[in-house]
Design a protein around this motif. Structure first.
Motif, PDB file in Angstrom:
ATOM      1  N   SER A 110      34.979  40.470  42.062  1.00  0.00           N
ATOM      2  CA  SER A 110      34.827  41.449  43.137  1.00  0.00           C
ATOM      3  C   SER A 110      36.196  41.906  43.622  1.00  0.00           C
ATOM      4  O   SER A 110      37.161  41.126  43.656  1.00  0.00           O
ATOM      5  CB  SER A 110      34.035  40.837  44.295  1.00  0.00           C
ATOM      6  OG  SER A 110      34.045  41.686  45.421  1.00  0.00           O
ATOM      7  N   SER A 162      32.272  39.621  49.406  1.00  0.00           N
ATOM      8  CA  SER A 162      31.237  39.156  48.475  1.00  0.00           C
ATOM      9  C   SER A 162      30.806  37.732  48.792  1.00  0.00           C
ATOM     10  O   SER A 162      29.618  37.399  48.699  1.00  0.00           O
ATOM     11  CB  SER A 162      31.754  39.238  47.033  1.00  0.00           C
ATOM     12  OG  SER A 162      31.978  40.575  46.658  1.00  0.00           O
ATOM     13  N   GLY A 204      30.030  42.444  42.230  1.00  0.00           N
ATOM     14  CA  GLY A 204      30.099  41.450  43.295  1.00  0.00           C
ATOM     15  C   GLY A 204      29.132  41.744  44.419  1.00  0.00           C
ATOM     16  O   GLY A 204      28.869  42.911  44.748  1.00  0.00           O
ATOM     17  N   ARG A 223      28.993  44.857  47.450  1.00  0.00           N
ATOM     18  CA  ARG A 223      29.987  45.870  47.114  1.00  0.00           C
ATOM     19  C   ARG A 223      29.358  47.172  46.645  1.00  0.00           C
ATOM     20  O   ARG A 223      30.060  48.088  46.196  1.00  0.00           O
ATOM     21  CB  ARG A 223      30.915  45.350  46.003  1.00  0.00           C
ATOM     22  CG  ARG A 223      31.607  44.041  46.312  1.00  0.00           C
ATOM     23  CD  ARG A 223      32.393  44.115  47.590  1.00  0.00           C
ATOM     24  NE  ARG A 223      33.399  45.160  47.526  1.00  0.00           N
ATOM     25  CZ  ARG A 223      33.873  45.804  48.580  1.00  0.00           C
ATOM     26  NH1 ARG A 223      33.400  45.529  49.790  1.00  0.00           N
ATOM     27  NH2 ARG A 223      34.799  46.725  48.453  1.00  0.00           N
TER      28      ARG A 223
END
Length: 521
Positions: free
Chosen positions: A161, A167, A401, A404
């Motif tokens: 991520s 995350s 992730g 996101r």
């Protein structure tokens, strides 16, 4: 002078040479404390959770070291869980204590956190509870495997991520708001009586929400909008946005949302709860309960219309149709000569075609179900988001992730914020193709196991299985056009309730051999 007694196996006070070791240990502890204090002051607020991780790890180790006493506070768990069901629907999520660096503090969250802590404590001190949950989860077959796969892909995508802290926070929220409610439902709902009480709590809460919605529509604002205490007010700009009418630009009609921040979420919970009211109407129940259900059903439908939400109407139609199909098919199987069951089951395709014809011929229905000028902007934005999502998935099918999706997709709505309208796109952006398939499998397999057991078995829990299957089916359809996750806690509770009722692994062999005929109360 009194002499101290030194027990065998122990020594006297450590010699003076060990004082330097103790001094170094003390200096080390002070240094760690100083570093943590400086980090709490200097680091941005989004990194505060990282500082809490060592404390959480030490707390879990302490719980792991507790002795197995066999007993656990079952009554406290039931009370907390049922209280959470009430507060989950009836307390506005935006009426909260807002402190810097912390999530909004609401009674719903406090109750859930307390329940989670008591549940973890119970698991640490009761081997019987651990064995029960282990057996129940293992017997759930591919449902639990799908959930573990979804969990695993979230863990795998955290290191890749672009915002690991965000995350990690999203992953921890998944455990608190989805995993613990699922395990809690398995722990609390061990029989039909407890499950039926939980369903009654939800039904009563939904009816209360409908009356709140009617009052809100009359006032053109949430009833408590001007009476929120100062200390429970969140950011003024955000609160003003939540309490505004949120009307569509095309028609300007007010959209009720009751205790929810968004009318779409209110419509979602109303739509998926319809099968339980149908169950109370169709199957034998007390006259008072049947009458209330008959009154509540049109009230729910009317409130869905007032949300100005297509997904509420479509979701309600799906949950109603699926439930009636299950009931008709089971009735037709046990009573092949039943004209009512045959009419409902075999005439369903014809009814669907006729219904679509009525929608096409009615401007009002067409606008409500299929959309029109006022929904054109939403349709266009969803199409653009699908095109962007396809490009992102082809570039990285594993996922970017947890949490996101908005930033990765890069679609900016009219409010200037990153927006995702479909949870399918959210899953593809966050956890990739595997995450999407595993998440969907949780609900598809749960609904299938409920439907299969309902149709083929004669057991006391059967009257709850069909509405749960219809509810989860409607939820999956709604997720195609709604990315908000506020109601996911309720859906995972229903998955846990279904696993508790189904005893999937125990029933599977019985279904294959046709030997399971239980008539319990």
């Amino acid at each position: 002078m009194q002499h101290r007694v030194v027990l065998p196996g122990y020594s006297k006070d450590p010699p003076h040479s060990r004082r330097s070791v103790r001094a170094l240990r003390l200096l080390g502890q002070m240094g760690i404390a100083a570093i943590c204090g400086a980090a709490a002051v200097l680091l941005p607020q989004q990194y505060y959770l990282t500082l809490v991780i060592p404390i959480i790890v030490l707390a879990l180790l302490s719980l792991w070291m507790l002795p197995d006493i066999g007993r656990y506070p079952a009554a406290m768990l039931r009370t907390l869980f049922k209280t959470h069901l009430y507060s989950f629907l009836l307390w506005p999520s935006y009426v909260a204590l807002s402190l810097p660096g912390l999530p909004w503090i609401t009674p719903t969250r406090l109750i859930l956190y307390t329940f989670s802590a008591v549940l973890v404590f119970s698991l640490s001190v009761s081997g019987d509870l651990r064995q029960y949950l282990q057996h129940r989860l293992r017997s759930s077959g591919w449902i639990w495997i799908s959930f573990l796969t979804w969990e695993a892909i979230q863990v795998v995508t955290i290191p890749i991520s672009d915002d690991k802290s965000s995350s990690l926070t999203a992953f921890i929220n998944t455990q608190v708001y989805l995993l613990f409610p699922l395990i809690g439902a398995l722990t609390v709902f061990r029989d039909k009586v407890e499950a039926a009480r939980a369903i009654n709590i939800l039904m009563v809460s939904v009816v209360i929400l409908c009356f709140i919605g009617l009052l809100e529509y009359k006032m053109q604002m949430p009833p408590w909008a001007e009476h929120i205490p100062h200390f429970l007010r969140i950011d003024p700009v955000l609160l003003s946005t939540i309490l505004s009418s949120q009307a569509r630009s095309g028609n300007g009609l007010y959209r009720v949302r009751a205790t929810y921040a968004v009318s779409l979420l209110f419509a979602e919970v109303l739509a998926v709860m319809i099968p339980f009211f149908l169950m109370k109407i169709i199957f034998p129940s007390r006259p008072f309960v049947r009458t209330l259900s008959l009154i509540s059903l049109p009230l729910i439908m009317f409130t869905i219309v007032r949300t100005q939400s297509r997904l509420g109407i479509v979701g309600g139609l799906v949950s109603t149709a699926v439930y009636l199909m299950f009931v008709a098919f089971k009735r037709l199987k046990s009573h092949p000569t039943s004209l009512v069951a045959a009419s409902v089951f075999y005439a369903a395709p014809i009814g669907l075609v006729l219904f679509l014809g009525v929608i096409a011929s009615s401007h009002t229905l067409s606008q409500s179900v299929l959309g029109g000028g006022s929904q054109a902007a939403s349709d266009a934005s969803r199409k653009e988001q699908r095109d962007l999502a396809l490009t992102r998935v082809l570039h990285n099918p594993i996922g970017y992730g947890p949490g996101r999706s908005g930033e990765v997709l890069g679609y900016v709505g009219v409010n200037g914020l990153n927006t995702v309208d479909s949870y399918v796109i959210t899953l593809l952006m966050d956890t990739g193709v595997i995450g999407l398939l595993s998440f969907g499998a949780i609900f598809v397999l749960t609904a299938f196991s409920c439907a299969r057991a309902y149709i083929q078995l004669e057991v006391a829990e059967n009257d709850l299985r069909a509405p749960i299957a219809a509810m989860l089916s409607s939820f999956l359809v709604i997720k195609l056009v709604l990315s908000e996750t506020n109601n996911h806690t309720l859906m995972f509770i229903m998955v846990g309730l279904a696993l508790s009722l189904n005893k999937y692994g125990e029933l599977q062999s019985s279904l294959q051999h046709g030997k399971y005929i239980a008539k319990t109360t």
